[in-house]
Each structure stands twice: as C-alpha cells, then as structure tokens.
Design a protein around this motif. Structure first.
Motif, short mmCIF file in Angstrom:
data_model
loop_
_atom_site.label_atom_id
_atom_site.label_comp_id
_atom_site.label_asym_id
_atom_site.label_seq_id
_atom_site.Cartn_x
_atom_site.Cartn_y
_atom_site.Cartn_z
N GLU A 115 1.06 -1.13 0.00
CA GLU A 115 -0.15 -0.34 0.17
C GLU A 115 0.89 1.23 -0.33
N CYS B 298 -2.46 0.10 -4.00
CA CYS B 298 -2.44 -1.90 -3.24
C CYS B 298 -2.13 -1.75 -4.69
N TRP C 95 -10.50 -3.21 0.75
CA TRP C 95 -9.52 -2.29 1.54
C TRP C 95 -10.40 -2.26 3.13
N ARG D 5 -9.92 -1.34 7.20
CA ARG D 5 -9.26 -0.31 8.42
C ARG D 5 -9.50 -0.77 9.21
N TYR E 37 -4.97 1.97 6.96
CA TYR E 37 -5.47 1.12 6.20
C TYR E 37 -4.96 0.01 5.22
N CYS F 229 -4.49 -3.09 2.40
CA CYS F 229 -5.32 -3.70 1.37
C CYS F 229 -5.18 -5.25 1.06
#
Length: 132
Positions: free
Chosen positions: A6, A22, A36, A38, A99, A101
C-alpha cells in the motif's frame, strides 16, 4: 509469492482527499477479490470497500462499500498496473486509521466480502490521519 504494497497515506485536513494505492504482485488469481480494511487505534479492523471480479466476465467487477464511506470513497482496479485504488474524498476525522489492502483467490459475494478472514493476502498498511 503474493505481495501487496500500500501507499498514498498521509495527513490531510477534514474535507480533503487522498488516494491509496495497492500494488499487487504474484498470482493473478490472488486478486479475484480485493478489499480495503481499516483499523483505528484501540478498535477492531473493519471493512471499507471491496472490488470483486465477475465470474461471467473478466472485465466486469462488483463493488461494495461500508455504509460509513458510501458516496465519499471509490474503489477501482487497473489490471494493467496490477493496482487497486481507494479514492477517498470528503475525509472526516473518524476516517483516521491504518488502511490495509487485502486479496483473495476466492470470488467473494455479497455475504462474505466484508469478512477479513476470507482474504488470504494482506499488505503492511498505510496510515491515514485526518485533522479537524
């Protein structure tokens, strides 16, 4: 070996925008479903968005979003660059998180695309901080 990397995180003021990338390497099948997620400090990792390859057409995708980001975030895929993007607009302080991926060899569906344990591959994460 599948690798997801990412980039694009950073510090932005509320109302601003960021685009996360990503970059994926390895088996193409590992990207049948890309998501995605988080994780905010002290909280569990949660689903943000997913882009799932259609079973009937390799050039078609389904996309899903968490309610909290609908209308503000857009997930997209560039198959030539093997990269998935998350365009984040109208950012809010509550979007602050790391965040991640994620990729799956499975073609996920409307029932399981939100589940982190359905994804086999994960990136290292990128920090997004939204100031008020």
């Amino acid at each position: 070996q599948v690798q997801l990397v990412e980039s694009g995180g950073g510090l932005v003021q509320a109302g601003g925008s960021l685009r996360l990338s990503c970059a994926a390497s390895g088996r193409a099948a590992s990207r049948n479903s890309m998501g995605w997620f988080r994780q905010a400090p002290g909280k569990e990792r949660v689903f943000v968005a997913a882009i799932i390859r259609s079973r009937s057409s390799l050039s078609s995708y389904y996309v899903w979003y968490a309610e909290s980001v609908k209308g503000r975030f857009t997930i997209s895929s560039d198959n030539v660059k093997n990269t998935v993007y998350l365009q984040m607009n109208s950012l809010k302080p509550e979007d602050t998180a790391v965040y991640f991926c994620a990729g799956s060899t499975s073609v996920l569906n409307s029932n399981n695309h939100r589940l982190g344990n359905e994804y086999e591959y994960w990136g290292q994460g990128t920090q997004v901080t939204v100031s008020s």
